[in-house]
Enzyme design. Structure first.
Site, mmCIF file in Angstrom:
data_model
loop_
_atom_site.group_PDB
_atom_site.id
_atom_site.type_symbol
_atom_site.label_atom_id
_atom_site.label_comp_id
_atom_site.label_asym_id
_atom_site.label_seq_id
_atom_site.Cartn_x
_atom_site.Cartn_y
_atom_site.Cartn_z
ATOM 1 C CE LYS A 204 -4.290 -1.919 1.602
ATOM 2 N NZ LYS A 204 -5.254 -2.153 2.669
ATOM 3 N NE ARG A 239 -7.179 -8.715 1.191
ATOM 4 C CZ ARG A 239 -6.844 -7.991 0.133
ATOM 5 N NH1 ARG A 239 -5.874 -7.099 0.196
ATOM 6 N NH2 ARG A 239 -7.491 -8.160 -1.008
HETATM 7 N N1 HH2 Z 1 -7.207 -4.074 1.235
HETATM 8 C C1 HH2 Z 1 -7.586 -4.189 -0.057
HETATM 9 C C2 HH2 Z 1 -8.637 -5.018 -0.405
HETATM 10 N N2 HH2 Z 1 -9.289 -5.737 0.507
HETATM 11 N N3 HH2 Z 1 -9.569 -6.397 2.751
HETATM 12 C C3 HH2 Z 1 -9.224 -6.313 4.041
HETATM 13 N N4 HH2 Z 1 -9.854 -7.044 4.963
HETATM 14 N N5 HH2 Z 1 -8.199 -5.492 4.449
HETATM 15 C C4 HH2 Z 1 -7.509 -4.731 3.569
HETATM 16 O O1 HH2 Z 1 -6.611 -3.974 4.014
HETATM 17 C C5 HH2 Z 1 -7.855 -4.799 2.190
HETATM 18 C C6 HH2 Z 1 -8.923 -5.669 1.814
HETATM 19 C C7 HH2 Z 1 -6.849 -3.424 -1.104
HETATM 20 O O2 HH2 Z 1 -5.821 -4.193 -1.656
HETATM 21 P P1 HH2 Z 1 -5.924 -5.010 -3.036
HETATM 22 O O3 HH2 Z 1 -6.952 -6.085 -2.957
HETATM 23 O O4 HH2 Z 1 -4.599 -5.477 -3.433
HETATM 24 O O5 HH2 Z 1 -6.309 -3.894 -4.081
HETATM 25 P P2 HH2 Z 1 -7.621 -3.552 -4.890
HETATM 26 O O6 HH2 Z 1 -8.649 -3.099 -3.908
HETATM 27 O O7 HH2 Z 1 -7.163 -2.456 -5.814
HETATM 28 O O8 HH2 Z 1 -8.085 -4.785 -5.630
#
Ligand code: HH2
Length: 263
Positions: A204, A239
């Site tokens: 992030k 995660r």
């Molecule tokens: N962060 C993202 C997505 N889902 N879920 C939880 N529980 N906690 C988090 O910090 C979290 C999450 C964002 O990351 P990512 O899935 O890589 O990105 P995107 O939302 O662009 O798909």
């Protein structure tokens, strides 16, 4: 928890696993790398992301869940804010819902309760389109803690067992760097709420800033350092996109902290 984004636009891996065969390969690779849960997402929730239709989200997620749920040796989680996606995912064999919106969609709590699924309730201020514009808090830790406790209590009253609930402060979701830092340093207090805490900081921008402003693809070491800091502060689930590196670091951390003292 290994991340599998089947989206064209996720902030760090968008477009990489859109094709079904690639998504399946990556899931099995993460099992091999030591993931304990796989988290499949069909909608990016990065700052500024435009929401996708429910039909489109189901079209992305369902084939992956259908092909993996019964076969994987570890639980499959689906990262969604939408009740209908949750219903389909749980019917297809997913065992956990990871919701950045903490089951606020109408009927979401009931679907999780009826299916006896596990759930991660995350704190988010605002919605992805606008949440990073100018987030302000009187006291970010109080606000996150109150919100998560309120949601957890409502879930329990509605039939979700307490031991099925995980809480997540939601790093980067309507938070400036100072808010993320304050929450990181308050993980022991959040852990005292009595639920396992999940931390998602992998790649992030908050990590990129702490590393002096490096781009997404150069945030591995910072992400692993933050994972260890979170584990040391009591987080029980991490995660992560880079499963092997994170898992190896956590294994060493765990052995140093709790392993036997061999002669
Ligand atoms: N962060 C993202 C997505 N889902 N879920 C939880 N529980 N906690 C988090 O910090 C979290 C999450 C964002 O990351 P990512 O899935 O890589 O990105 P995107 O939302 O662009 O798909």
């Amino acid at each position: 928890m290994g991340v599998l984004n089947v989206t064209p636009d996720s902030f760090s891996d968008g477009g990489r696993y859109e094709q079904l065969s690639r998504a399946l390969d990556r899931a099995w690779e993460m099992v091999d790398e030591g993931a304990a849960i796989i988290d499949v997402g069909g909608e990016s929730t990065r700052p500024g992301a435009v929401p996708v239709s429910i039909e489109e989200e189901i079209k992305r997620v369902a084939p992956v869940v259908n092909r993996l749920a019964a076969k994987l040796p570890i639980p499959l989680s689906v990262d969604t804010r939408h009740t209908e996606v949750m219903r389909r995912a749980l019917e297809a064999g997913a065992s956990m819902i990871n919701d950045v919106n903490a089951l606020r969609d109408e009927g979401a709590i009931e679907v999780v309760a009826e299916n006896d699924a596990a759930v991660c309730l995350m704190h988010m201020k605002g919605d992805p389109r606008t949440m990073q514009k100018a987030p302000e808090y009187k006291n970010v830790v109080d606000e996150v803690e109150n919100f998560l406790l309120e949601r957890a209590e409502l879930c329990e009253k509605s039939g979700i067992a307490k031991n099925r609930i995980v809480l997540d402060p939601g790093f980067g979701f309507g938070k400036k760097a100072k808010h993320n830092l304050r929450l990181m340093r308050s993980l022991p207090r959040l852990g005292a709420m009595g639920y396992p805490i999940l931390v998602g900081v992998s790649r992030k921008s908050f990590i990129g800033e702490l590393m002096g402003g490096v781009p997404t693809e150069a945030r591995l070491q910072g992400s692993v350092a933050a994972a260890l800091y979170a584990a040391k502060s009591g987080a029980r689930l991490i995660r992560a996109h880079d499963v092997r590196a994170t898992r190896e670091a956590l294994d060493v951390f765990w052995a140093l902290s709790f392993g036997p003292e061999n002669e």
